[in-house]
Scaffold this motif. Structure first.
Motif, PDB file in Angstrom:
ATOM      1  N   PRO A 257       0.799  -1.240   0.000  1.00  0.00           N
ATOM      2  CA  PRO A 257       0.000   0.000   0.000  1.00  0.00           C
ATOM      3  C   PRO A 257       0.830   1.287   0.000  1.00  0.00           C
ATOM      4  O   PRO A 257       0.588   2.158  -0.854  1.00  0.00           O
ATOM      5  CB  PRO A 257      -0.860  -0.143   1.258  1.00  0.00           C
ATOM      6  N   PRO A 258       1.836   1.454   0.918  1.00  0.00           N
ATOM      7  CA  PRO A 258       2.629   2.688   0.821  1.00  0.00           C
ATOM      8  C   PRO A 258       3.439   2.774  -0.463  1.00  0.00           C
ATOM      9  O   PRO A 258       3.696   3.873  -0.965  1.00  0.00           O
ATOM     10  CB  PRO A 258       3.536   2.628   2.056  1.00  0.00           C
ATOM     11  N   GLU A 261       1.019   3.976  -3.132  1.00  0.00           N
ATOM     12  CA  GLU A 261       0.677   5.383  -2.890  1.00  0.00           C
ATOM     13  C   GLU A 261       1.835   6.292  -3.283  1.00  0.00           C
ATOM     14  O   GLU A 261       1.638   7.314  -3.949  1.00  0.00           O
ATOM     15  CB  GLU A 261       0.319   5.590  -1.427  1.00  0.00           C
ATOM     16  N   ARG A 265       2.495   8.994  -7.001  1.00  0.00           N
ATOM     17  CA  ARG A 265       2.778  10.419  -7.084  1.00  0.00           C
ATOM     18  C   ARG A 265       3.675  10.766  -8.268  1.00  0.00           C
ATOM     19  O   ARG A 265       3.911  11.943  -8.552  1.00  0.00           O
ATOM     20  CB  ARG A 265       3.434  10.893  -5.782  1.00  0.00           C
ATOM     21  N   ASP A 284      -6.831   3.529  -9.234  1.00  0.00           N
ATOM     22  CA  ASP A 284      -5.997   4.295 -10.155  1.00  0.00           C
ATOM     23  C   ASP A 284      -5.902   3.540 -11.487  1.00  0.00           C
ATOM     24  O   ASP A 284      -5.426   2.394 -11.533  1.00  0.00           O
ATOM     25  CB  ASP A 284      -4.604   4.486  -9.561  1.00  0.00           C
ATOM     26  N   ALA A 356       4.846   6.950   2.103  1.00  0.00           N
ATOM     27  CA  ALA A 356       4.636   7.217   0.683  1.00  0.00           C
ATOM     28  C   ALA A 356       5.572   8.315   0.198  1.00  0.00           C
ATOM     29  O   ALA A 356       6.075   8.274  -0.930  1.00  0.00           O
ATOM     30  CB  ALA A 356       3.181   7.599   0.436  1.00  0.00           C
TER      31      ALA A 356
END
Length: 412
Positions: A257-258, A261, A265, A284, A356
């Protein structure tokens, strides 16, 4: 010449320990040898089309192995090693091979010698006592409590003692069978064999080509599961930067998950292999997921590979000229990433887990700083010169197992 009987034993606690002997087996079969590959039932899905004989080993205790690794305990206890050794000896007595090649089947150090069978081990050169890497503190339970700096200082002090503790079960097994101790250096436990086969290139250690230091460099032994490309493969945008994410079969799923994320970016599309873990819920449209992907094909279309820092996926990336962002957790992964960072082939990010923001910052460096890509492209050219099958063939000739390739003049 008469083909030799060769047994390969994969202690498949991770896919890497299956993939490497599987790749070497294919070359040995092509050379005309009678090859048997032994692995646990967990690997059966990858061996359906294997052209040689397959033998099924008892479960490796993968979950316990990974838990022991994470908590800094010896990965195998004496009773487990004794069971593995008894299984080895039964198989060696049944097949009577001319050679046994193991991948992390460390009990062959005992069983093969007792059976009088020449034994070669597949490993990485950084585990050889002939090398002096930087031993970075792995993600032990003390790290999140004390911090990396204090934990590293403690690890530097106690590592020799820790290695001795980890070597104890194997040395006890050797005493049980009347064999001498291998001493307190865990690296001897992991590499003791008649011949060490390094899934590496000497150049990454700063050595000249064709160096032999503690073993024979076969070059990276690359293997990917033979599976079809996912349906979304044709939807990928060839004009957009692409990042391949795989934490491997021993990767910590809580890091995903991190990771997603942070990588989200960046202006890039992500292709993600969960290595059998459940697929994450995604919103996404730039993220494409599958349980398994053919790693070499994925690396070939990407600009950066994000992995657990292990050598198989790292070298898969480097063979395609792609730099690596590694999230190492255990000592093996930190050892590999030490040499990658030393050669400007990628960066490490300690997975404790990272934020993240940390993921995005490190990934942006690997993705956009040209030095990483240039170094990876240079090593890709070096890797091209290493042919596993021919180097293994040459090593076995010098090892005395074969005198020349099958089909050539002379006798074996």
């Amino acid at each position: 010449m008469t083909p030799k009987k060769i047994l390969l034993m994969a202690h498949d606690v991770t896919l890497a320990h299956l993939g490497r002997p599987l790749r070497l087996a294919e070359g040995l079969i092509a050379d005309g040898h009678a090859v048997t590959l032994a692995a646990s039932a967990e690997s059966a899905r990858f061996l359906k089309d294997f052209p040689g004989e397959v033998r099924t080993l008892a479960p490796t205790g993968k979950a316990r192995f990974i838990d022991n690794l994470a908590k800094g305990r010896p990965v195998f206890d004496f009773e487990t090693l004794r069971r593995f050794c008894e299984e080895d000896e039964a198989l060696l007595a049944t097949l009577r091979p001319d050679l046994v090649i193991g991948d992390f089947r460390i009990t062959l150090s005992v069983s093969a010698r007792r059976a009088g069978v020449p034994y070669a081990t597949i490993t990485n050169a950084y585990w050889s006592p002939a090398f002096t890497p930087r031993f970075v503190v792995p993600n032990l339970p003390m790290v999140p409590i004390l911090g990396v700096g204090v934990s590293q200082a403690i690890f530097d002090l106690v590592r020799p003692l820790a290695f001795a503790v980890h070597a104890r079960p194997m040395n006890r097994l050797r005493r049980h069978y009347g064999l001498p101790s291998l001493g307190s250096d865990l690296r001897r436990i992991y590499t003791d064999a008649d011949l060490a086969l390094f899934s590496d290139i000497p150049e990454i250690y700063g050595l000249p080509p064709d160096s032999e230091q503690g073993g024979v460099f076969l070059g990276p032994i690359d293997w990917s599961p033979d599976i079809p490309l996912p349906g979304w493969w044709s939807e990928l945008d060839a004009q957009r930067p692409t990042i391949y994410v795989t934490l491997g079969s021993s990767g910590a799923s809580e890091l995903l998950p991190p990771l997603l994320e942070g990588l989200g970016r960046l202006d890039a599309q992500l292709i993600v292999s969960t290595a059998g873990a459940p697929l994450p819920a995604l919103s996404d449209s730039r993220v494409f997921c599958a349980e398994y992907l053919p790693g070499a094909a994925a690396a070939a279309i990407t600009d950066m590979v994000v992995c657990n820092g292990g050598s198989p996926t790292s070298y898969q990336a480097l063979a395609k000229g792609v730099p690596v962002l590694g999230l190492p957790g255990n000592l093996d992964q930190f050892l590999n990433m030490y040499y990658l960072e030393k050669n400007r082939l990628g960066l490490s990010l300690r997975g404790t887990p990272p934020t993240a923001k940390q993921v995005a910052a490190k990934a942006a460096r690997v993705l956009h700083e040209t030095a990483f890509r240039q170094s990876a492209l240079g090593f890709a050219k070096v890797i091209e010169g290493y042919d596993n099958a021919s180097r293994l063939r040459d090593a076995l000739r010098r090892f005395g197992i074969i005198s020349h390739a099958p089909g050539t003049a002379g006798t074996g």
